[in-house]
Design an enzyme around this catalytic site. Structure first.
Site, PDB file in Angstrom:
ATOM      1  N   ARG A  15       0.822  -1.407  -0.079  1.00  0.00           N
ATOM      2  CA  ARG A  15      -0.069   0.057   0.058  1.00  0.00           C
ATOM      3  C   ARG A  15       0.862   1.268   0.020  1.00  0.00           C
ATOM      4  O   ARG A  15       1.034   1.843  -0.975  1.00  0.00           O
ATOM      5  CB  ARG A  15      -1.037  -0.059   1.175  1.00  0.00           C
ATOM      6  N   ASP A  16       1.487   1.458   1.372  1.00  0.00           N
ATOM      7  CA  ASP A  16       2.333   2.670   1.134  1.00  0.00           C
ATOM      8  C   ASP A  16       3.442   2.854   0.107  1.00  0.00           C
ATOM      9  O   ASP A  16       3.871   3.784  -0.371  1.00  0.00           O
ATOM     10  CB  ASP A  16       2.649   3.107   2.634  1.00  0.00           C
ATOM     11  N   HIS A 212       5.046   4.192  12.582  1.00  0.00           N
ATOM     12  CA  HIS A 212       5.212   4.125  10.878  1.00  0.00           C
ATOM     13  C   HIS A 212       6.242   5.284  10.712  1.00  0.00           C
ATOM     14  O   HIS A 212       6.050   6.384  10.969  1.00  0.00           O
ATOM     15  CB  HIS A 212       3.560   4.577  10.541  1.00  0.00           C
ATOM     16  N   HIS A 214       9.511   6.771   8.228  1.00  0.00           N
ATOM     17  CA  HIS A 214      10.044   6.850   6.861  1.00  0.00           C
ATOM     18  C   HIS A 214      11.863   7.287   7.078  1.00  0.00           C
ATOM     19  O   HIS A 214      12.095   7.593   8.280  1.00  0.00           O
ATOM     20  CB  HIS A 214       9.494   8.126   6.150  1.00  0.00           C
ATOM     21  N   CYS A 245       4.611   9.693   0.389  1.00  0.00           N
ATOM     22  CA  CYS A 245       3.235  10.192   0.335  1.00  0.00           C
ATOM     23  C   CYS A 245       3.198  11.145  -0.704  1.00  0.00           C
ATOM     24  O   CYS A 245       3.757  12.119  -0.786  1.00  0.00           O
ATOM     25  CB  CYS A 245       2.925  11.115   1.484  1.00  0.00           C
ATOM     26  N   ASN A 254       9.424   4.410   3.281  1.00  0.00           N
ATOM     27  CA  ASN A 254       9.403   3.778   4.546  1.00  0.00           C
ATOM     28  C   ASN A 254      10.791   3.152   5.067  1.00  0.00           C
ATOM     29  O   ASN A 254      11.569   2.706   4.195  1.00  0.00           O
ATOM     30  CB  ASN A 254       8.495   2.687   4.766  1.00  0.00           C
TER      31      ASN A 254
END
Length: 311
Positions: A15-16, A212, A214, A245, A254
């Site tokens: 996803r990300d 979460h 990065h 993003c 990430n």
């Protein structure tokens, strides 16, 4: 669970990891990636996002990908949703977890979901009510994610108070878990500890928290270590360091799942993840994604065999 690992890792690559790419990764490749991640022993996968295809074309096939992922009954399969409509789709798909997002930065929240923070909180409350209306055994886990919790490329540093107020609002609205996201990678180890400890003081010991992270400024693993010292045992990460993003200028990938797993295992903390199998995911990604998007120290150096922990 008797065999629960010391540290829980949610793999967000599908996803990300893919949402910011300017190319479409074929559905079959996404499904193969999920298969490989599952085979490596990952217990939670963020498999896609229920967003309009015109906003994020990468997820125009989310229904097919999610149906494939949900065949894994022993793995928590989750989806990110930006609003109530997305949550309705996720609930209809029978996902195991819903990741709802609100930014601590008003500017980023407007860019990301075109709503104020207060409006987005109302949306979260509506999602909570919709989940609670379902039978007890058919309710997905609802996580409230706080984007830009450690800084914003639009507003700069975000005040600790703003993050803590949003975390409290999530808790009062019935979040099962709260995720603190370094969306643009501006966090430092002292800031990680400060925010995590402040939120924990407000919410008490029973609320589940996750990080979460990065790696924009190269401090991703240092921040993960700081999170461990602050008591965090749940992390998001992406294979090959994928991610970013589309609504946060300057955001990079990430933290690398492979590198995180190696660090944790070398610290004596179990993850339940087979590192060799996790490393094999690169072979699935590389035919579809340019090499400039694929990172990871272990992929460059190889796993040091002399340092492998004895079984």
């Amino acid at each position: 669970m008797a065999n629960a690992p010391d540290v829980h890792i949610c793999e967000v690559g599908p996803r990300d990891g893919l949402q910011n790419l300017d190319l479409f990764v074929p559905t079959e490749a996404k499904c193969a990636l999920i298969d490989a991640i599952a085979a490596a022993g990952v217990r939670e996968i963020d498999a896609g996002s229920f967003v309009p295809p015109k906003v994020v074309p990468q997820f125009s096939d989310v229904d097919a990908v999610m149906a494939h992922a949900l065949a894994y009954k022993a793995i928590t399969i989750g989806a990110l949703v930006p609003n109530f409509k997305g949550a309705e789709r996720a609930i209809a798909a029978r996902v195991d977890a819903i990741y709802f997002v609100i930014s601590a930065s008003e500017t980023h929240n407007q860019a990301n979901v075109r709503r104020t923070i207060d409006q987005q909180l109302e949306g979260f409350r509506a999602v909570r009510a919709a989940i609670d209306a379902r039978p007890a055994g058919d309710r997905p886990h609802l996580s409230g994610g706080i984007s830009t919790a450690f800084g914003c490329s639009m507003e700069g540093r975000i005040g600790e108070g703003a993050v803590r107020r949003l975390a409290m609002a999530y808790a009062e609205a019935g979040a099962d878990e709260i995720g603190l996201a370094d969306t643009v990678g501006y966090a430092t180890p002292p800031l990680i500890k400060q925010i995590v400890e402040g939120v924990r003081r407000d919410l008490g010991p029973t609320m589940s928290l996750r990080l979460h992270l990065h790696d924009t400024l190269g401090m991703g693993l240092a921040n993960a270590f700081a999170g461990l010292e602050a008591g965090i045992r749940r992390f998001d990460a992406a294979v090959s360091g994928l991610g970013g993003c589309p609504f946060a200028p300057g955001a990079r990938g990430n933290i690398v799942t492979e590198d995180l797993v190696f660090m944790l295992e070398e610290m004596g903390l179990s993850t339940g993840i087979d590192l060799d199998r996790l490393m094999a995911t690169r072979a699935i990604l590389s035919p579809h994604i340019p090499a400039k998007h694929l990172t990871g120290h272990l992929h460059e150096a190889g796993i040091p065999k002399a340092l492998r922990r004895a079984a």
